[in-house]
Design an enzyme around this catalytic site. Structure first.
Site, PDB file in Angstrom:
ATOM      1  N   THR A  35       0.880  -1.296   0.123  1.00  0.00           N
ATOM      2  CA  THR A  35       0.119   0.037  -0.039  1.00  0.00           C
ATOM      3  C   THR A  35       0.946   1.191  -0.114  1.00  0.00           C
ATOM      4  O   THR A  35       0.603   2.709  -0.399  1.00  0.00           O
ATOM      5  CB  THR A  35      -0.797  -0.066   1.258  1.00  0.00           C
ATOM      6  OG1 THR A  35      -0.137  -0.262   2.300  1.00  0.00           O
ATOM      7  CG2 THR A  35      -1.908  -0.981   1.241  1.00  0.00           C
ATOM      8  N   ALA A  65      -4.528   6.719   8.696  1.00  0.00           N
ATOM      9  CA  ALA A  65      -5.066   7.355  10.012  1.00  0.00           C
ATOM     10  C   ALA A  65      -4.819   6.712  11.277  1.00  0.00           C
ATOM     11  O   ALA A  65      -4.532   7.581  11.997  1.00  0.00           O
ATOM     12  CB  ALA A  65      -6.680   7.225   9.397  1.00  0.00           C
ATOM     13  N   ILE A 104      -4.380  13.972   1.254  1.00  0.00           N
ATOM     14  CA  ILE A 104      -3.777  12.811   0.692  1.00  0.00           C
ATOM     15  C   ILE A 104      -2.167  13.046   1.183  1.00  0.00           C
ATOM     16  O   ILE A 104      -1.451  14.242   1.153  1.00  0.00           O
ATOM     17  CB  ILE A 104      -3.561  13.040  -0.704  1.00  0.00           C
ATOM     18  CG1 ILE A 104      -5.077  12.968  -1.316  1.00  0.00           C
ATOM     19  CG2 ILE A 104      -2.888  11.877  -1.459  1.00  0.00           C
ATOM     20  CD1 ILE A 104      -5.784  11.716  -0.766  1.00  0.00           C
ATOM     21  N   GLY A 108      -7.686   2.961   0.393  1.00  0.00           N
ATOM     22  CA  GLY A 108      -7.049   1.600  -0.045  1.00  0.00           C
ATOM     23  C   GLY A 108      -8.186   0.712  -0.743  1.00  0.00           C
ATOM     24  O   GLY A 108      -7.968   0.010  -1.740  1.00  0.00           O
ATOM     25  N   GLU A 109      -9.152   0.897  -0.317  1.00  0.00           N
ATOM     26  CA  GLU A 109     -10.226  -0.091  -0.693  1.00  0.00           C
ATOM     27  C   GLU A 109     -11.412   0.660  -1.699  1.00  0.00           C
ATOM     28  O   GLU A 109     -11.990   0.130  -2.561  1.00  0.00           O
ATOM     29  CB  GLU A 109     -11.047  -0.740   0.248  1.00  0.00           C
ATOM     30  CG  GLU A 109     -10.012  -1.616   1.037  1.00  0.00           C
ATOM     31  CD  GLU A 109     -10.796  -2.043   2.511  1.00  0.00           C
ATOM     32  OE1 GLU A 109     -11.260  -3.280   2.240  1.00  0.00           O
ATOM     33  OE2 GLU A 109     -10.549  -1.471   3.257  1.00  0.00           O
TER      34      GLU A 109
HETATM   35 MO1  MOS Z   1      -8.673  -5.673   3.604  1.00  0.00          MO
HETATM   36  S1  MOS Z   1     -10.310  -6.398   2.828  1.00  0.00           S
HETATM   37  O1  MOS Z   1      -9.163  -4.145   4.301  1.00  0.00           O
HETATM   38  O2  MOS Z   1      -8.042  -6.387   4.455  1.00  0.00           O
END
Ligand code: MOS
Length: 730
Positions: free
Chosen positions: A461, A504, A615, A689-690
C-alpha cells in the site's frame, strides 16, 4: 507530497526479501496435502509409501497431527488451524503436511499419500440455498442483519414502495472471487532457544505473532513474526496462513527450520476468498427522482464454518442515499466451499454493483441523467442517524469527473464508432472511514536521524513511505532523515493493514509520539549542565532553539552524552465517533466499447474522482486507487471462481481464473479532491485503499447498457450475455 516509495528500488531490483526467500542451515521443506472431495469425513490416510519416500522427515495428518489449537484473539476472533479433525468441508482443504529434505521430495511424497473418504453430498449452489438461508450474524457495528428505517406514519417498506410513483425492482448476482495475490501464502519458521521466528507475509505482524503464540500455546513474547515485505494481501493475509501454522508447529516438532508455501492452485482453495452474492433491490422514487424507499435484501454464500458473510446491503444501501424509508436484510447460505473472508471493500464492492446498477435502472426509468439522480439523493447523514458526515464532497467529485470525462456528450442511447458500440457509465463509490488502535515508536538519534517504527505491515500500500512522510512533518525534518520500520512484531503494536485504516491509525499515533519526543529532547537540552541549561527552549526545523543560539537535535544529544531519545505514542478512535459519521467518497466514470459482431467488451477509458480527506502521498494514493479501479473492471468482466456440482473448482489457477492484463485496461485517470478531515483524525486523512474498487463494476455494467441497451444483472459480464437483442446499430 508526491514521493516514490522508499522500498521501490529494493522491490524492482529483486532485493526485497519475501517470506520464502529466507533460508537457514538445516532448512526442511513442507508440502501441504489437500482434500480431493468437497464434503465428508476422512476414514483413513495411508502414509506408508510417503514416509518411505526419499528424504522424507515426517508426514502429519489428522491421525498424526501437529500440536496446534484454534487460536482466539481479541482482534480476529477464532482462526481455523489444519489437521485437528477428520472433517472435510471443501475441496482443496489442507488435510496433511509432508516434510522432507527438499521441496521436490516433499511434493513427490505428498502425491503418495492415499486418502479414503466417507463422502457426503457437496452443496455448491447459492441459488438452491436461498430458500433455506440463515440470518447473517450482526454487522461489524453490532446492528442486526435485518433492519429498517421508516418515515413517520409508514407501516412497512412495502407500503412505502406501493406509494412510490416509480419503482425499479431487480435481482443482481456477483461471483465468488479469490485474492490470488502475487506472493502465494508461505512461511519459514525457525525455533531457537524456545523462541520462534516466523517469516510470513501477513497484514499485521503483531497480530500474527499473537495468533501463532495462541495456536502453539507458548508465551506471546516467544513468537517473533517478521514481514517487512508482503506481496499483496487485500484481506487474504489478514489471518495467519495455513503454511505459517504448519511450518511453525513442524519446526518445533522436528527441531529444524521449516519452509512451507502453497502452490498457486492451493492458494485458490486453502486460503479464503470473497463470497458470491444474490441481491434483490427495490427502489421507489418520486417522478423528480427523489428516493422514497430503498429495499435491499442480500444473500451471501459462506463456508460450512460460516466464516464470513459479505455485508453487501449493510455496506451500501444502509448509508449511501438520502431516503425516507429503508429496509435491508442480510442472509447467508452455508456451502461446501473454501472459507469466505474480507476481500478489498468487503460488502461495498459487490454491494455497489447491485445498488449502483439499480440506481442506473431508475435513471433510465425516469429518463433522467444518472449523475443528476445521484446528486438529487445526496445525503448529509446516513438514513435514520443524526450524525452528519464529517466532510462530504461527493458533489464536487461528480462535478469534476463529469467535466473531465466529457459526460455532457453522453447520449442516453450511446453512440457508435465504426463497428464499436460506445457507452458511458457512472457510479458512486463510498467506503467507511475507520481507524484502529495503533502505537508508534519514535527515536531521535545523535546522528540527526529519527526512526519511526510500528509493527503492522505494508502489503504494497505504501505505508512504509507514509510513516516517513508523516514522521518528517511531525518532527519538522526532511523525510530522508527518517528511517521508517514496519513489519516486525517486536515493534510497538501497529495493528492491521486492513479496512483502509493504516494511514489514519498510525499517522495519528505519530502525531502523538512526535511532540513527546520533542518535549523529552527539550528537557534534556535545558537540564543542568546541558547546552541550554536553565534557558527557554523551543524546537523547529530539527533544531533546539534558545535565545542567541540553536543546535540540531543530534548535536544536543551528543552534548549531553545520549545516543538517542525514544518515546511511543498511541491513538485510538474515540469521542469523534459520537459526533459524526465518517466515510470516503468517490465518483466513478467509464467508457466501454462493445464490438457489434463479436460482442467483446473493452473498457477504453475510466476516471475515478475521490474525496478521501488529506492525501499524504499523491503518487501512492493514485496507485492504490488505480489498482482498485482495475480490480473493479476485473470483477465486471473477468473474474469468477466456478465450482462444479461436486464441489471442485473448475478454474482454480491463473490460466482458468481470468484477470485483466495490460491489454484489457485502457486509460485510467484518477483525480483527488483534497479536503482534510480533521474531525476524523488529526492527520486529516481518510482511507483510500479500498474505495477504488467500489462502484467500478456497476459503472462498467451501466456503460455496457448505455452502449448496447442490454442490462446485465450479474458479474462477470461475458460475451454470451450480450449475444441477445437489443444491440443498437446492428
Ligand atoms: Mo482488507 S479487505 O481491508 O484486509
Amino acid at each position: 507530497m508526491t514521493t516514490t516509495r522508499l522500498d521501490a528500488p529494493l522491490k524492482v531490483t529483486g532485493r526485497a526479501t519475501y517470506a520464502s526467500d529466507h533460508t537457514f542451515p538445516g532448512l526442511a521443506h513442507g508440502y501441504v496435502v489437500v482434500s480431493t472431495i468437497a464434503h465428508g469425513e476422512i476414514e483413513s490416510m495411508d502414509v506408508t509409501a510417503a514416509k518411505g519416500s526419499p528424504g522424507v522427515l515426517a508426514v502429519y495428518s489428522p491421525f498424526d497431527p501437529l500440536e496446534l489449537r484454534t487460536p482466539s484473539t481479541a482482534f480476529l476472533g477464532e482462526t481455523w488451524v489444519p489437521l485437528q479433525d477428520r472433517e472435510v468441508g471443501y475441496y482443496g482443504q489442507p488435510i496433511g503436511f509432508v516434510v522432507a529434505e527438499t521441496y521436490e521430495q516433499a511434493r513427490d511424497a505428498a502425491m503418495l499419500v492415499e486418502v479414503t473418504y466417507r463422502r457426503r453430498p457437496a452443496r455448491t449452489s447459492l441459488q438452491d440455498g436461498l430458500a433455506t438461508a440463515e440470518d447473517a450474524p450482526p454487522a461489524m457495528d453490532g446492528s442486526p442483519p435485518s433492519l429498517s428505517v421508516l418515515a413517520d406514519g409508514v407501516e412497512s417498506i412495502e407500503d412505502a414502495l406501493a406509494a412510490s410513483p416509480v419503482v425499479v425492482d431487480a435481482t443482481y448476482r456477483t461471483a465468488t472471487q479469490n485474492h490470488a495475490a502475487m506472493e502465494p501464502h508461505s512461511a519459514v519458521a525457525v525455533w531457537e532457544d524456545g523462541t520462534l521466528t516466523v517469516h510470513s507475509g501477513n497484514q499485521g505482524s503483531d497480530l500474527q505473532a499473537q495468533e501463532l503464540a495462541n495456536a502453539l500455546q507458548v508465551d506471546p513474547a516467544a513468537v517473533h513474526a517478521v514481514n517487512p515485505f508482503v506481496g499483496g494481501a487485500f484481506g487474504g493475509k489478514g489471518r495467519t496462513s495455513v503454511p505459517a501454522f504448519l511450518a511453525a508447529a513442524a519446526a518445533r516438532a522436528l527441531g529444524r527450520p521449516v519452509k512451507a508455501a502453497l502452490s498457486r492452485e492451493q492458494v485458490f482453495t486453502a486460503t479464503a476468498g470473497r463470497a458470491a452474492t444474490v441481491q434483490r433491490i427495490t427502489l421507489g422514487a418520486e417522478r423528480d427522482g427523489t428516493l422514497v424507499a430503498i429495499r435491499h435484501d442480500s444473500w451471501s454464500s459462506t463456508a460450512l464454518d460460516r466464516s464470513f458473510v459479505e455485508p453487501t446491503s449493510h455496506g451500501t444501501s444502509r448509508e449511501w442515499y438520502s431516503t425516507r424509508n429503508l429496509a435491508i436484510s442480510q442472509k447467508m447460505v452455508p456451502l461446501t466451499i473454501s472459507p469466505t473472508t474480507f476481500m478489498r471493500a468487503p460488502g461495498e464492492a459487490p454491494g455497489s454493483f447491485a445498488l449502483e446498477s439499480a440506481i442506473d435502472e431508475l435513471a433510465v426509468a425516469l429518463d433522467m441523467d444518472p449523475v443528476e439522480l445521484r446528486l438529487r439523493n445526496n445525503s448529509t447523514a446516513p438514513p435514520g442517524r443524526d450524525l452528519q458526515w464529517s466532510s462530504k464532497h461527493l458533489d464536487e467529485c461528480f462535478a469534476i469527473g463529469a467535466a473531465r470525462f466529457g459526460w455532457a456528450d453522453r447520449s442516453p442511447q450511446g453512440h457508435t464508432d465504426g463497428d464499436w458500440l460506445v457507452g458511458l457509465g457512472t457510479a458512486t463509490a463510498m467506503f467507511p472511514a475507520l481507524r484502529f488502535p495503533a502505537t508508534v515508536g519514535i527515536t531521535l538519534r545523535d546522528d540527526d536521524t529519527a526512526e519511526v517504527a510500528t509493527s503492522g505491515a505494508d502489503p504494497g500500500t505504501g505505508l512504509l513511505t507514509v510513516l516517513a512522510l508523516i514522521g518528517a512533518e511531525s518532527l519538522d525534518i526532511a523525510p530522508e532523515r527518517i528511517t521508517p520500520r514496519l513489519g516486525d512484531s517486536a515493534l510497538p503494536s501497529g495493528g492491521m493493514s486492513g479496512g483502509s485504516t493504516a494511514t489514519a491509525s498510525t499517522g495519528t499515533a505519530i502525531m502523538v509520539a512526535a511532540p513527546k519526543a520533542i518535549d523529552e529532547l527539550l528537557a534534556l537540552a535545558a537540564a543542568p549542565g546541558a547546552p541550554f541549561a536553565g534557558r527557554d527552549v523551543s524546537y523547529a526545523d530539527g533544531r533546539v532553539l534558545a535565545d542567541g543560539g540553536s543546535m540540531t537535535f543530534g548535536e544536543v544529544l551528543r552534548a549531553v552524552g545520549r545516543a538517542s531519545v525514544s518515546v511511543t505514542g498511541s491513538s485510538a478512535p474515540g469521542e469523534e465517533m459520537t459526533k459524526h459519521s465518517f466515510s470516503s467518497f468517490g465518483a466513478q466514470f467509464c467508457e466501454v466499447r462493445v464490438h457489434r459482431w463479436t460482442r467483446e467488451v473493452r473498457v477504453s477509458r475510466m476516471l475515478g474522482v475521490f474525496d478521501a480527506g488529506r492525501i499524504i502521498n499523491r503518487k501512492a494514493a493514485r496507485s492504490q486507487l488505480m489498482g482498485g479501479m482495475i480490480w473493479g473492471v476485473s470483477a465486471a468482466l473477468h473474474e469468477g471462481l466456478d465450482v462444479d456440482a461436486d464441489g471442485r473448482p473448475s478454474n482454480a489457477d491463473l490460466a482458468g481464473y481470468l484477470l485483466p492484463v495490460n491489454a484489457d485496461i485502457g486509460e485510467v485517470d484518477v483525480a483527488l479532491v483534497e479536503h482534510p478531515d480533521t474531525l476524523h483524525n488529526s492527520v486529516g486523512a481518510r482511507g483510500l485503499g479500498e474505495i477504488g474498487i467500489v462502484g467500478m463494476a456497476a459503472a462498467v455494467a451501466n456503460a455496457v447498457h448505455n452502449a448496447t441497451g442490454v442490462r446485465v444483472r450479474h458479474i462477470p459480464i461475458t460475451i454470451e450475455d450480450l449475444l441477445v437483442p437489443p444491440v443498437r446499430g446492428s
